[in-house]
Design a protein around this motif. Sequence first.
Motif, PDB file in Angstrom:
ATOM      1  N   TRP A 186      -0.101  -6.067   6.187  1.00 19.07           N
ATOM      2  CA  TRP A 186       0.348  -4.686   6.296  1.00 19.07           C
ATOM      3  C   TRP A 186       1.825  -4.671   6.669  1.00 19.07           C
ATOM      4  O   TRP A 186       2.198  -4.959   7.783  1.00 19.07           O
ATOM      5  N   GLY A 196      -7.285  14.884   8.747  1.00 24.05           N
ATOM      6  CA  GLY A 196      -6.878  13.894   7.747  1.00 24.05           C
ATOM      7  C   GLY A 196      -5.484  13.359   8.036  1.00 24.05           C
ATOM      8  O   GLY A 196      -5.250  12.135   8.000  1.00 24.05           O
ATOM      9  N   ALA A 197      -4.556  14.268   8.353  1.00 16.05           N
ATOM     10  CA  ALA A 197      -3.178  13.840   8.602  1.00 16.05           C
ATOM     11  C   ALA A 197      -3.116  12.913   9.804  1.00 16.05           C
ATOM     12  O   ALA A 197      -2.425  11.885   9.780  1.00 16.05           O
ATOM     13  N   TRP A 235       0.226   0.587  13.524  1.00  7.21           N
ATOM     14  CA  TRP A 235      -0.071  -0.831  13.301  1.00  7.21           C
ATOM     15  C   TRP A 235       1.181  -1.673  13.453  1.00  7.21           C
ATOM     16  O   TRP A 235       2.295  -1.236  13.205  1.00  7.21           O
ATOM     17  N   ILE A 287      -8.136   3.223   4.963  1.00 10.78           N
ATOM     18  CA  ILE A 287      -7.547   4.392   4.289  1.00 10.78           C
ATOM     19  C   ILE A 287      -8.550   5.051   3.347  1.00 10.78           C
ATOM     20  O   ILE A 287      -8.679   6.273   3.298  1.00 10.78           O
ATOM     21  N   THR A 289      -1.202  -9.104  12.684  1.00  9.41           N
ATOM     22  CA  THR A 289      -0.895  -8.011  11.763  1.00  9.41           C
ATOM     23  C   THR A 289      -2.180  -7.597  11.052  1.00  9.41           C
ATOM     24  O   THR A 289      -3.061  -8.415  10.802  1.00  9.41           O
ATOM     25  N   VAL A 290      -2.252  -6.339  10.736  1.00  9.13           N
ATOM     26  CA  VAL A 290      -3.426  -5.835  10.032  1.00  9.13           C
ATOM     27  C   VAL A 290      -3.426  -6.378   8.604  1.00  9.13           C
ATOM     28  O   VAL A 290      -2.401  -6.386   7.924  1.00  9.13           O
ATOM     29  N   LEU A 340       0.797  -1.229   0.000  1.00  8.48           N
ATOM     30  CA  LEU A 340       0.000   0.000   0.000  1.00  8.48           C
ATOM     31  C   LEU A 340       0.829   1.278   0.000  1.00  8.48           C
ATOM     32  O   LEU A 340       0.279   2.367   0.080  1.00  8.48           O
ATOM     33  N   GLN A 387       4.082  -4.239  12.859  1.00 10.12           N
ATOM     34  CA  GLN A 387       4.864  -4.470  11.645  1.00 10.12           C
ATOM     35  C   GLN A 387       5.312  -5.914  11.492  1.00 10.12           C
ATOM     36  O   GLN A 387       5.681  -6.333  10.406  1.00 10.12           O
ATOM     37  N   LEU A 437      -4.048  15.771   1.010  1.00 11.88           N
ATOM     38  CA  LEU A 437      -3.983  16.606   2.208  1.00 11.88           C
ATOM     39  C   LEU A 437      -3.715  18.063   1.833  1.00 11.88           C
ATOM     40  O   LEU A 437      -4.302  18.977   2.413  1.00 11.88           O
ATOM     41  N   ASP A 480      -5.865 -10.430   0.522  1.00 13.43           N
ATOM     42  CA  ASP A 480      -5.279 -10.873   1.779  1.00 13.43           C
ATOM     43  C   ASP A 480      -4.443 -12.134   1.604  1.00 13.43           C
ATOM     44  O   ASP A 480      -3.476 -12.359   2.329  1.00 13.43           O
ATOM     45  N   TRP A 523      -4.594   9.539   8.890  1.00 17.87           N
ATOM     46  CA  TRP A 523      -3.727   8.786   7.986  1.00 17.87           C
ATOM     47  C   TRP A 523      -2.397   8.415   8.656  1.00 17.87           C
ATOM     48  O   TRP A 523      -1.615   7.650   8.111  1.00 17.87           O
ATOM     49  N   ILE A 574       1.180  -9.519  -0.917  1.00 16.17           N
ATOM     50  CA  ILE A 574       1.126  -8.212  -0.259  1.00 16.17           C
ATOM     51  C   ILE A 574      -0.071  -8.173   0.689  1.00 16.17           C
ATOM     52  O   ILE A 574      -0.596  -7.103   1.012  1.00 16.17           O
ATOM     53  N   GLY A 575      -0.484  -9.302   1.162  1.00 15.07           N
ATOM     54  CA  GLY A 575      -1.710  -9.399   1.957  1.00 15.07           C
ATOM     55  C   GLY A 575      -1.579  -8.885   3.373  1.00 15.07           C
ATOM     56  O   GLY A 575      -2.575  -8.706   4.066  1.00 15.07           O
ATOM     57  N   THR A 597      -4.216  -6.406   4.618  1.00 17.56           N
ATOM     58  CA  THR A 597      -4.197  -5.354   3.599  1.00 17.56           C
ATOM     59  C   THR A 597      -5.611  -4.898   3.265  1.00 17.56           C
ATOM     60  O   THR A 597      -5.848  -3.713   3.074  1.00 17.56           O
ATOM     61  N   PRO A 644      -1.955   4.380  10.587  1.00 20.47           N
ATOM     62  CA  PRO A 644      -1.240   3.166  10.150  1.00 20.47           C
ATOM     63  C   PRO A 644       0.172   3.054  10.731  1.00 20.47           C
ATOM     64  O   PRO A 644       0.718   1.945  10.796  1.00 20.47           O
ATOM     65  N   LEU A 645       0.735   4.186  11.161  1.00 20.92           N
ATOM     66  CA  LEU A 645       2.069   4.106  11.754  1.00 20.92           C
ATOM     67  C   LEU A 645       2.050   3.274  13.040  1.00 20.92           C
ATOM     68  O   LEU A 645       3.079   2.770  13.470  1.00 20.92           O
TER      69      LEU A 645
END
Lengths: 896, 89
Positions: A237, B31-32, B41, B59, B49-50, A68, B43, A79, A230, B35, A234-235, B52, B38-39
């Motif tokens: 994150w 918005g910022a 979430w 998003i 894990t989240v 993503l 890794q 933005l 999923d 958005w 690339i499923g 996609t 996701p930082l």
Amino acid sequence: MGTLNVLVGVCLIYVVFLFLIAFAAERAALEGKGGWLRSPMIYTLSLSIYCTAWTFYGAVGYAARSGLEYLTIYIGPSLVMIGWWWLLRKLVRIGRSQRITSIADLISSRYGKSNLLAVGVTVLAVIGTTPYIALQLQSVTVSFDVFSSAYGSELTEAAQGSNALLVAAGLTLFTIVFGTRNLDVNERHHGVVMAVAVEAIVKLFALLAVGIFVVWGLGGGVSETLARIDASEIGQWQMRGDRWATLIFLSGAAFLCLPRMFQVMVVENENEDHLRTASWAFPAYLMIMSLFVVPIAVVGLDLMPAGSNPDFFVLTVPLATGNDALAMLSFIGGFSSATSMVIVAALALSTMVSNHIVMPIWLSTQSVGASVSGDVRHVVLLSRRISIGAVVFLGYLYFRLSGGGSALASMGLISFAGVAQFLPVLIGGIFWRGATRTGAFAGLTVGFVIWAYTLLLPSFGAGTLVSETMLAEGPMGVGWLRPQAFFGITGMDPLVHAVFWSILLNTMSFFIASLVGFPSPLERLQGAQFVNVFEHSSTPQSWGGSLAQTEDLMVMAQRIIGAREAQNLFEREAKRQGMSGLLPEPSPDFLQRLERELAGSVGAATAHAMIGQIVGGASVSVEDLMAVADETAQMMEYSSRLEAKSEEQARTARQLRQANEKLTLISEQKDSFLSQVSHELRTPMTSIRAFSEILRDSDRLSEEEKIKYSSIIHDEALRLTRLLDDLLDLSVLESGRVNLNLQSGSLKGILDHAVSSALTGAGTSKVQVVRDSQQEEVMLYTDLDRLSQVFINLIGNAQKYCDASVPKLRIEVGHSTGALVVDFIDNGSGIPKVEQAVIFEKFSRTGEQRVKGAGLGLAICREIMTRLGGTVEYLPGQGGAAFRVTLPEEAALAAQ
Amino acid sequence: MSAKHNIPFLERQSYRRRRLIDTIRMLPVIGAVLWAVPLLWRQSEDSGTVLTSDAIIYIFLVWLLLVVGGGWLAQSLKRSNAEERERGR
């Protein structure tokens, strides 16, 4: 091969279609009919040149490689657009009110119209944009290649090159035709914008079509597609936070700083209100553009054989599933995104190159300068055209030299990071008045050097421009200067590293150099104009129609050149344009003529500013103001000169009037003098004649009578002689032709002589003179005879006029400030107040004619004393008639 | 309507307009922040894990929110501008 031919045919038809659209738009705009050309939707769609072939093809490849992360490229601009109130609104207002033609123009205008800065920005913009243009050419040729290989005919490299050349030539032609048709003051290109808007719809439609086909045609619906996502590689994150944040920042910055974005967003902006619509509509466009990217990538990864280029899944997926029409649509979409980007980028860059590099050089080679306007316009157009060709050719050259190898996305990001270096200077310039030219230079230089060193040079691959040892150990073994690990901080992503350090150091240098330096006056003026743009400019009027403009011009013209002349001028123009009525179209021709006409009355700069205000909706620039001030100063000087002259004339007239009055007075005096003289002469003459007739005609006169009559005649003759002597004396004295016989003597002696002379023959009724011989011991140096004459006269007057029973005259000598005074005071009844004023006039005699006298004595005294530098005046309040003779101290001192 | 009644009404309008602009200013910040989520979430490769698909939905929902919110605000601003102009300001 047949499909390929169809493809080429469709391509050509599409290009012709674009030409027609652009042509129609230009025409409509020229005829003033293109109201719809100025709609906010067109503006929003024209912004979509942000989505180039990089978006159309590259985003899918990007998603296939890094999940993503591709979204960051669209989140940043979203933005920025959503936050239009902060930044874009100001940028657009500045662009409109300052007639900004490019980002280089904006930066140079803000920092004191420094052309050096403009040249720098232009060069950097060209460096930053060239790879991007190459990228577009590459995408078009590769997509051709993809098509042909799908039909079993591999294109040779030479054919690819010639394809790219053809595309480049076509784009150049289009840009030249619609980008440099005319020199618009506002640098707006309706044809280009319209074509770009149409291309925006085409590429959106194409990408949506492919997306819908993939999701519903191949994926089997939304939920299945999501499940498929999923399940794919690339499923999950997997996103590095630093990259996520950096890329959002980077894309937002690039959105503001890319020359082509600046062109459509600020320069081509027709109305500030359009921004309001675009603020939500453009994010929506971006959202839709990126919606189907992941599904296409995932389906592509599933469907296509391993190792196939994910950058072209948008093409290859429909091709692989036998959907030729969709593939062709997709090809057209990619073609659209590539061409619109190249066209606008070439236009924007050529404006910069021509305005800031070619024109200054050309002008400096011309001895005459820019005074011949028609000639210059031609040269500007020519230089624009050449610049467009050069820019596109540069892109083509880069494409051929680089071999088109690297992935589209990384090339795009390098370009983004390059132009993002403008951001600190741009933001600082419009929000901080303290930002200076030196700061801008420092920031841009530092930023670009670091960008080139950490990102651009290593991007060509280790061992080409940057050696591997340098990458690993730093230049000449200086470890903390390693291109991808500044200050020894390893493990950062190279892109994040480059963006972080370049922007940080750029901003810091910009800030510090701004603090240290001192801006020039023009810089400070411009700074104030930019930072406080909302205070300096009103909302630009959106004109209801062009005739409204003409009416405003008419109102203004009437005020300046007079109602009748203005109406005649407008009527003549309307007739020339073949229109009925009073108001002509505000064609450039007419405006020019009107400006010239007005310039005759108010000066060229003022006329230009006034017309610009009405027609362009732009506020007056500092240069305009300075020119206006200059003209005004000249006029004021001229009028003040006139004023001085008229004042002088008034003064002269006043003097003349005074002189005239004096002359009249003198003439009257002369008349009365003459009449008095003749009267004075006539009286003795009458008696002389009468008695001489008696003596002549009568024989019986006794001796006694004879003696009596002849003595009367004798007396009268004496009186006449005396009168004539006095007159002569007076006239000599008055005319100033008298020669003073200066000699020294004592005051006492003079008074002795005067008293004895005056009282000779007075008989018994002699006035008694009282003197103080002690005081009179003063030596004088003056005309003693004349002074004595005055004294005789004064003593004689006392003798003649003193009416006391025992007449007494006191002569007192004393000193007043800086003068010697001699007072003659008798004990008579004195002179009445009303007569005191006139006793020194000629022929004035007081009281009844008791004593014979011409009345010239005191007049002569006054004249004599004036000649001697002193005065004689009546001294009131002394009990009797009193006269004071004042002699200057010098007369007394000089003798001592 | 008398002038007396008009004044508070107008003032209220321009007050609203200013708050509207505040909202417009605030929107990109919102918005910022959204958005930036996701930082947070996770890794790592392990479970939890989240996905996609969830990320996409989140998003794009934020995006939709911003677009709709921005559109609504822009329309309100346009209306408020028009009213202001009518008042002859």
